[in-house]
Write a protein that holds these residues in place. Structure first.
Motif, PDB file in Angstrom:
ATOM      1  N   SER A 182       0.985  -1.033  -0.091  1.00  0.00           N
ATOM      2  CA  SER A 182      -0.125  -0.194   0.085  1.00  0.00           C
ATOM      3  C   SER A 182       0.985   1.314   0.078  1.00  0.00           C
ATOM      4  CB  SER A 182      -0.811   0.103   1.473  1.00  0.00           C
ATOM      5  OG  SER A 182       0.078   0.383   2.419  1.00  0.00           O
ATOM      6  N   GLN A 183       0.097   2.386  -0.224  1.00  0.00           N
ATOM      7  CA  GLN A 183       0.990   3.602  -0.266  1.00  0.00           C
ATOM      8  C   GLN A 183       1.714   3.938   1.406  1.00  0.00           C
ATOM      9  OE1 GLN A 183       1.801   5.665  -3.167  1.00  0.00           O
ATOM     10  NE2 GLN A 183       3.484   6.489  -1.249  1.00  0.00           N
ATOM     11  N   ALA A 184       0.882   3.595   2.327  1.00  0.00           N
ATOM     12  CA  ALA A 184       1.321   3.684   3.551  1.00  0.00           C
ATOM     13  C   ALA A 184       2.577   2.837   3.952  1.00  0.00           C
ATOM     14  CB  ALA A 184       0.140   3.410   4.565  1.00  0.00           C
ATOM     15  N   ALA A 185       2.395   1.588   3.495  1.00  0.00           N
ATOM     16  CA  ALA A 185       3.587   0.661   3.550  1.00  0.00           C
ATOM     17  C   ALA A 185       5.011   0.875   2.656  1.00  0.00           C
ATOM     18  CB  ALA A 185       3.371  -0.715   3.275  1.00  0.00           C
ATOM     19  N   LEU A 186       4.520   1.705   1.734  1.00  0.00           N
ATOM     20  CA  LEU A 186       5.736   2.097   0.608  1.00  0.00           C
ATOM     21  C   LEU A 186       6.268   3.299   1.454  1.00  0.00           C
ATOM     22  CD1 LEU A 186       7.479   2.097  -1.704  1.00  0.00           C
ATOM     23  CD2 LEU A 186       5.643   3.381  -2.730  1.00  0.00           C
ATOM     24  N   ASP A 187       5.568   4.298   2.232  1.00  0.00           N
ATOM     25  CA  ASP A 187       6.122   5.372   2.698  1.00  0.00           C
ATOM     26  C   ASP A 187       7.093   4.994   3.812  1.00  0.00           C
ATOM     27  OD1 ASP A 187       4.664   7.125   0.972  1.00  0.00           O
ATOM     28  OD2 ASP A 187       3.065   7.428   2.297  1.00  0.00           O
ATOM     29  N   VAL A 188       6.612   4.032   4.660  1.00  0.00           N
ATOM     30  CA  VAL A 188       7.438   3.223   5.693  1.00  0.00           C
ATOM     31  C   VAL A 188       8.850   2.834   5.093  1.00  0.00           C
ATOM     32  CG1 VAL A 188       7.665   1.477   7.520  1.00  0.00           C
ATOM     33  CG2 VAL A 188       5.695   3.126   7.206  1.00  0.00           C
ATOM     34  N   LEU A 189       8.498   1.916   4.001  1.00  0.00           N
ATOM     35  CA  LEU A 189       9.874   1.435   3.293  1.00  0.00           C
ATOM     36  C   LEU A 189      10.907   2.455   2.943  1.00  0.00           C
ATOM     37  CD1 LEU A 189       8.028  -1.560   1.472  1.00  0.00           C
ATOM     38  CD2 LEU A 189       9.392  -1.782   3.603  1.00  0.00           C
ATOM     39  N   ARG A 190      10.223   3.498   2.245  1.00  0.00           N
ATOM     40  CA  ARG A 190      11.305   4.585   1.959  1.00  0.00           C
ATOM     41  C   ARG A 190      12.026   5.337   3.000  1.00  0.00           C
ATOM     42  NH1 ARG A 190       7.196   6.479  -2.854  1.00  0.00           N
ATOM     43  NH2 ARG A 190       8.425   5.287  -4.669  1.00  0.00           N
ATOM     44  N   GLN A 191      11.617   5.064   4.311  1.00  0.00           N
ATOM     45  CA  GLN A 191      12.637   5.605   5.095  1.00  0.00           C
ATOM     46  C   GLN A 191      13.779   5.001   5.450  1.00  0.00           C
ATOM     47  OE1 GLN A 191      10.272   5.885   9.001  1.00  0.00           O
ATOM     48  NE2 GLN A 191       8.488   6.573   7.872  1.00  0.00           N
ATOM     49  N   GLY A 192      13.971   3.817   4.674  1.00  0.00           N
ATOM     50  CA  GLY A 192      15.182   2.826   4.668  1.00  0.00           C
ATOM     51  C   GLY A 192      15.927   2.992   3.246  1.00  0.00           C
TER      52      GLY A 192
END
Length: 74
Positions: free
Chosen positions: A46-56
């Motif tokens: 999801s976009q929310a999960a991608l936003d979290v993953l992009r923190q790495g």
């Protein structure tokens, strides 16, 4: 899982230890849950999960829009 290194790894990295690996077992449905897998084994987030993953770091990832019909156009 047992991870071993070969001679080439040792030549390049010497005694550098590999990091600890974790298994990310996805049970969600693609396009419905934050993490899901398609019939072709593509990970869909999801976009929310991608936003979290992009923190790495996603340097080695291909990120494309998801389309349930497989066209790649979200």
């Amino acid at each position: 899982m047992e991870v071993t290194v070969d001679e080439q790894y040792t030549e390049i990295y010497g005694t550098l230890e590999l990091p600890e690996f974790k298994w990310f077992y996805v049970t969600g449905k693609a396009g419905q849950d934050d993490f899901g897998v398609t019939d072709k084994a593509d990970l869909v987030v999801s976009q929310a999960a991608l936003d979290v993953l992009r923190q790495g770091r996603l340097d080695e990832c291909d990120v494309e829009p998801y389309s349930p019909d497989g066209s790649g156009q979200g």
